[in-house]
Design a protein around this motif. Structure first.
Motif, PDB file in Angstrom:
ATOM      1  N   LEU A  77    -104.959  75.252 -56.379  1.00 60.43           N
ATOM      2  CA  LEU A  77    -105.763  75.922 -55.834  1.00 60.43           C
ATOM      3  C   LEU A  77    -105.846  75.635 -54.367  1.00 60.43           C
ATOM      4  CD1 LEU A  77    -109.153  76.773 -58.006  1.00 60.43           C
ATOM      5  CD2 LEU A  77    -106.802  78.875 -57.463  1.00 60.43           C
ATOM      6  N   GLN A  78    -105.675  74.799 -53.731  1.00 61.18           N
ATOM      7  CA  GLN A  78    -106.107  74.584 -52.137  1.00 61.18           C
ATOM      8  C   GLN A  78    -104.619  74.307 -51.725  1.00 61.18           C
ATOM      9  OE1 GLN A  78    -108.794  72.887 -50.582  1.00 61.18           O
ATOM     10  NE2 GLN A  78    -108.014  73.422 -48.548  1.00 61.18           N
TER      11      GLN A  78
ATOM     12  N   ALA B 106    -110.234  69.052 -61.239  1.00 62.35           N
ATOM     13  CA  ALA B 106    -109.066  68.402 -60.370  1.00 62.35           C
ATOM     14  C   ALA B 106    -107.601  69.084 -60.165  1.00 62.35           C
ATOM     15  CB  ALA B 106    -109.674  66.640 -60.667  1.00 62.35           C
ATOM     16  N   ALA B 107    -107.388  68.548 -60.682  1.00 62.32           N
ATOM     17  CA  ALA B 107    -105.663  68.955 -61.087  1.00 62.32           C
ATOM     18  C   ALA B 107    -105.194  70.699 -61.093  1.00 62.32           C
ATOM     19  CB  ALA B 107    -105.464  69.017 -62.213  1.00 62.32           C
TER      20      ALA B 107
ATOM     21  N   ILE C 120     -93.725  88.952 -59.011  1.00 57.99           N
ATOM     22  CA  ILE C 120     -92.917  88.312 -59.453  1.00 57.99           C
ATOM     23  C   ILE C 120     -93.026  87.320 -60.602  1.00 57.99           C
ATOM     24  CG2 ILE C 120     -90.710  86.563 -59.586  1.00 57.99           C
ATOM     25  CD1 ILE C 120     -90.108  88.073 -56.360  1.00 57.99           C
ATOM     26  N   VAL C 121     -94.099  86.540 -60.710  1.00 61.45           N
ATOM     27  CA  VAL C 121     -94.895  85.978 -61.316  1.00 61.45           C
ATOM     28  C   VAL C 121     -94.861  85.870 -63.010  1.00 61.45           C
ATOM     29  CG1 VAL C 121     -97.014  83.981 -61.668  1.00 61.45           C
ATOM     30  CG2 VAL C 121     -94.984  84.058 -59.755  1.00 61.45           C
TER      31      VAL C 121
ATOM     32  N   ARG D 264     -97.476  78.250 -60.938  1.00 58.01           N
ATOM     33  CA  ARG D 264     -98.449  76.900 -60.970  1.00 58.01           C
ATOM     34  C   ARG D 264     -99.537  76.780 -61.643  1.00 58.01           C
ATOM     35  NH1 ARG D 264     -95.413  73.848 -56.340  1.00 58.01           N
ATOM     36  NH2 ARG D 264     -97.484  74.556 -54.901  1.00 58.01           N
ATOM     37  N   HIS D 265     -99.671  77.386 -61.038  1.00 64.08           N
ATOM     38  CA  HIS D 265    -101.155  76.744 -61.160  1.00 64.08           C
ATOM     39  C   HIS D 265    -102.079  77.433 -62.714  1.00 64.08           C
ATOM     40  CE1 HIS D 265    -105.615  79.307 -61.167  1.00 64.08           C
ATOM     41  NE2 HIS D 265    -105.659  78.136 -60.814  1.00 64.08           N
ATOM     42  N   MET D 266    -101.279  79.046 -63.429  1.00 66.67           N
ATOM     43  CA  MET D 266    -101.696  79.076 -64.472  1.00 66.67           C
ATOM     44  C   MET D 266    -101.593  78.687 -65.412  1.00 66.67           C
ATOM     45  SD  MET D 266    -103.358  81.960 -63.643  1.00 66.67           S
ATOM     46  CE  MET D 266    -103.668  82.441 -64.890  1.00 66.67           C
ATOM     47  N   PRO D 267    -100.615  77.485 -65.572  1.00 68.97           N
ATOM     48  CA  PRO D 267    -100.737  76.884 -67.006  1.00 68.97           C
ATOM     49  C   PRO D 267    -101.963  76.072 -66.610  1.00 68.97           C
ATOM     50  CG  PRO D 267     -98.353  77.191 -66.016  1.00 68.97           C
ATOM     51  CD  PRO D 267     -99.926  77.395 -65.019  1.00 68.97           C
TER      52      PRO D 267
END
Length: 147
Positions: free
Chosen positions: A47-48, A41-42, A118-119, A1-4
């Motif tokens: 990341l958090q 920010a998103a 897997i990702v 979810r972070h990479m896009p």
């Protein structure tokens, strides 16, 4: 979810660098900066979350062998209150947990690496899947032109 999310932010930054003259000339730099900061920010939220899961997993990796030993001895003591914990009962359990301590320490790392692989495989699959190139003719033309 972070990479896009990170990809969108990087694309915005690249676009801003490429069109810096136009941005400055038209006074769009502040609005573009706010777009980049909103995207950041998103990304920071993702990341958090990822780092929180990593910290919990790392903490459990360190604590789990001692916790498993303590729970085992507690269950044995509470399960058989008439029996006392003797050395002949305790030392084999300690030896067993000592033997499985090393694999238990790296279980969290192994699960993290499994998730990352897997990702990565899914992203490679999406990139190399020929059915996607049929859906996007421009990409197919670029691929054919390069090879």
């Amino acid at each position: 979810r972070h990479m896009p999310i990170a990809d969108k932010r990087v694309a915005l930054c690249v676009e801003a660098v490429k069109g810096m003259r136009v941005l400055k000339l038209n006074g769009w730099d502040e609005s573009y900066e706010s777009l980049i900061l909103a995207q950041r920010a998103a990304e920071r939220v993702q990341l958090q979350q990822m780092l929180t899961v990593f910290a919990i997993s790392l903490s459990l990796t360190v604590v789990m062998p001692q916790l498993a030993t303590a729970v085992t001895f507690l269950a044995t003591t509470l399960g058989e209150p008439d029996e006392f914990m003797s050395a002949e009962r305790a030392f084999p359990v300690l030896a067993l947990f000592s033997a499985i301590r090393f694999p238990m320490l790296f279980l969290g790392d192994a699960l993290y690496l499994l998730n990352q692989s897997i990702v990565a495989v899914r992203r490679l699959e999406a990139f190399l899947n020929p059915s996607l190139t049929r859906e996007m003719p421009a990409l197919a033309l670029n691929l054919r032109a390069n090879y």
